[in-house]
Design an enzyme around this catalytic site. Sequence first.
Site, PDB file in Angstrom:
ATOM      1  N   SER A 135      20.361 -20.553 -20.348  1.00  0.00           N
ATOM      2  CA  SER A 135      20.873 -21.824 -20.343  1.00  0.00           C
ATOM      3  C   SER A 135      21.485 -22.232 -21.696  1.00  0.00           C
ATOM      4  CB  SER A 135      19.716 -22.871 -20.241  1.00  0.00           C
ATOM      5  OG  SER A 135      20.369 -24.217 -20.162  1.00  0.00           O
ATOM      6  N   TYR A 150      11.472 -25.649 -21.813  1.00  0.00           N
ATOM      7  CA  TYR A 150      12.753 -25.138 -20.955  1.00  0.00           C
ATOM      8  C   TYR A 150      13.470 -24.261 -22.011  1.00  0.00           C
ATOM      9  CZ  TYR A 150      16.639 -24.760 -18.062  1.00  0.00           C
ATOM     10  OH  TYR A 150      18.034 -24.462 -17.439  1.00  0.00           O
TER      11      TYR A 150
HETATM   12  N1  LIG Z   1      21.923 -26.772 -12.889  1.00  0.00           N
HETATM   13  C1  LIG Z   1      22.245 -26.781 -14.320  1.00  0.00           C
HETATM   14  O1  LIG Z   1      22.810 -27.488 -15.190  1.00  0.00           O
HETATM   15  C2  LIG Z   1      21.697 -25.425 -15.202  1.00  0.00           C
HETATM   16  C3  LIG Z   1      22.282 -25.447 -16.504  1.00  0.00           C
HETATM   17  C4  LIG Z   1      21.927 -24.137 -17.141  1.00  0.00           C
HETATM   18  C5  LIG Z   1      21.031 -23.084 -16.637  1.00  0.00           C
HETATM   19  N2  LIG Z   1      20.711 -23.474 -15.634  1.00  0.00           N
HETATM   20  C6  LIG Z   1      19.772 -22.274 -14.861  1.00  0.00           C
HETATM   21  O2  LIG Z   1      20.634 -21.672 -13.803  1.00  0.00           O
HETATM   22  C7  LIG Z   1      19.398 -21.447 -12.775  1.00  0.00           C
HETATM   23  C8  LIG Z   1      19.602 -22.112 -11.511  1.00  0.00           C
HETATM   24  O3  LIG Z   1      19.624 -23.297 -11.342  1.00  0.00           O
HETATM   25  P1  LIG Z   1      19.973 -24.511 -10.447  1.00  0.00           P
HETATM   26  O4  LIG Z   1      20.809 -25.398 -10.867  1.00  0.00           O
HETATM   27  O5  LIG Z   1      20.825 -23.698  -9.285  1.00  0.00           O
HETATM   28  O6  LIG Z   1      18.617 -24.892  -9.729  1.00  0.00           O
HETATM   29  P2  LIG Z   1      18.112 -25.473  -8.352  1.00  0.00           P
HETATM   30  O7  LIG Z   1      16.997 -26.366  -8.747  1.00  0.00           O
HETATM   31  O8  LIG Z   1      19.376 -25.930  -7.727  1.00  0.00           O
HETATM   32  O9  LIG Z   1      17.598 -24.065  -7.509  1.00  0.00           O
HETATM   33  C9  LIG Z   1      16.501 -23.427  -8.425  1.00  0.00           C
HETATM   34  C10 LIG Z   1      16.024 -22.525  -7.013  1.00  0.00           C
HETATM   35  O10 LIG Z   1      14.891 -21.894  -7.639  1.00  0.00           O
HETATM   36  C11 LIG Z   1      13.829 -21.670  -6.806  1.00  0.00           C
HETATM   37  N3  LIG Z   1      12.536 -21.433  -7.296  1.00  0.00           N
HETATM   38  C12 LIG Z   1      11.966 -22.297  -8.037  1.00  0.00           C
HETATM   39  N4  LIG Z   1      10.906 -21.981  -8.389  1.00  0.00           N
HETATM   40  C13 LIG Z   1      10.599 -20.526  -7.958  1.00  0.00           C
HETATM   41  C14 LIG Z   1       9.743 -19.628  -8.034  1.00  0.00           C
HETATM   42  N5  LIG Z   1       8.446 -19.696  -8.615  1.00  0.00           N
HETATM   43  N6  LIG Z   1       9.961 -18.264  -7.335  1.00  0.00           N
HETATM   44  C15 LIG Z   1      11.249 -18.175  -6.733  1.00  0.00           C
HETATM   45  N7  LIG Z   1      12.082 -19.223  -6.720  1.00  0.00           N
HETATM   46  C16 LIG Z   1      11.789 -20.437  -7.230  1.00  0.00           C
HETATM   47  C17 LIG Z   1      14.107 -22.926  -6.151  1.00  0.00           C
HETATM   48  O11 LIG Z   1      13.196 -22.976  -4.825  1.00  0.00           O
HETATM   49  C18 LIG Z   1      15.617 -23.203  -5.914  1.00  0.00           C
HETATM   50  O12 LIG Z   1      15.985 -22.494  -4.544  1.00  0.00           O
HETATM   51  C19 LIG Z   1      18.048 -21.720 -13.083  1.00  0.00           C
HETATM   52  O13 LIG Z   1      17.468 -20.645 -13.854  1.00  0.00           O
HETATM   53  C20 LIG Z   1      18.535 -22.690 -14.218  1.00  0.00           C
HETATM   54  O14 LIG Z   1      17.565 -22.833 -15.270  1.00  0.00           O
HETATM   55  C21 LIG Z   1      20.878 -24.341 -14.456  1.00  0.00           C
END
Ligand SMILES: NC(=O)c1ccc[n+]([C@@H]2O[C@H](COP(=O)([O-])OP(=O)(O)OC[C@H]3O[C@@H](n4cnc5c(N)ncnc54)[C@H](O)[C@@H]3O)[C@@H](O)[C@H]2O)c1
Length: 243
Positions: A135, A150
Amino acid sequence: MKLLEGKVCLITGTAAHHSIGAATARLFAAHGAQLVLADISAAPEARSDLLTLACDVTRPEDCSAAVATGVETFGRIDAVVHCAGIVEASGLLDIGADDFDRMVAVNLKGSFNLCQAVLPQMVKQGSGAIALLASLAAQRGGGLVGGAHYAAAKGGVLSLARTIAREFGPNGVRANAICPGMTRTGMIDGVADEDINRIAAEIPLRRLGTPEDVAGACLFLASDLSAFVNGVTLDVNGGFHIH
Ligand SMILES: NC(=O)c1ccc[n+]([C@@H]2O[C@H](COP(=O)([O-])OP(=O)(O)OC[C@H]3O[C@@H](n4cnc5c(N)ncnc54)[C@H](O)[C@@H]3O)[C@@H](O)[C@H]2O)c1
């Protein structure tokens, strides 16, 4: 041109509808990949080119089972894109010990568990590509949404990707990290519109990222287009953090 024809790709974090993992799965399917999708909330499903598994990445045995079932079904794992993650917005002084442990267990230890499960298979194959979702929070000192726990966990993910790149490069395995900026998924559901507009106005491309923006970076790192890219951190933030 289909970039993943003949490749087996394991993607985590694919169950949430507008997630980065779901967009990556769609793009990889369009590029001809055979998919193993793993998520804590997944409904198990099996088709000729798709296997969906319930997997809690905090549990090493779940990660090993996902890899083993993927190999049993499709014969190999060519690429892993690890998107499963959680976020929480808290000031540092409000983060309890349990909050910290949970954030690290899913975001950092989950990445470690998955890599430890798949690396022996990739070493056996003599090839593999791993992309770990970190991130922007890891780079700029805290998230726009995520707290210190985080950001610290995601900083660990960057170090993990670099270590794997160095240790397993001689085995033909590449590992890279992706740092998205704020991306329109369920993860930012709680953010007020005025905050989103303020942040978008500071991004040189004047918008937030989409799951598809990040999926494109995942495709690059999982495919042979990035055959000599190992140990990098790929920013997908519209120029918000140029360094
Ligand atoms: N959305 C943002 O703004 C953003 C920014 C920077 C980084 N990220 C990173 O990108 C990645 C994807 O994020 P996103 O925005 O798609 O999130 P999201 O919340 O839409 O999806 C996350 C998914 O992870 C699954 N999950 C959660 N805990 C879990 C576990 N213990 N085991 C297996 N699956 C699990 C959830 O069920 C969900 O389907 C994450 O690592 C997040 O930290 C997101």
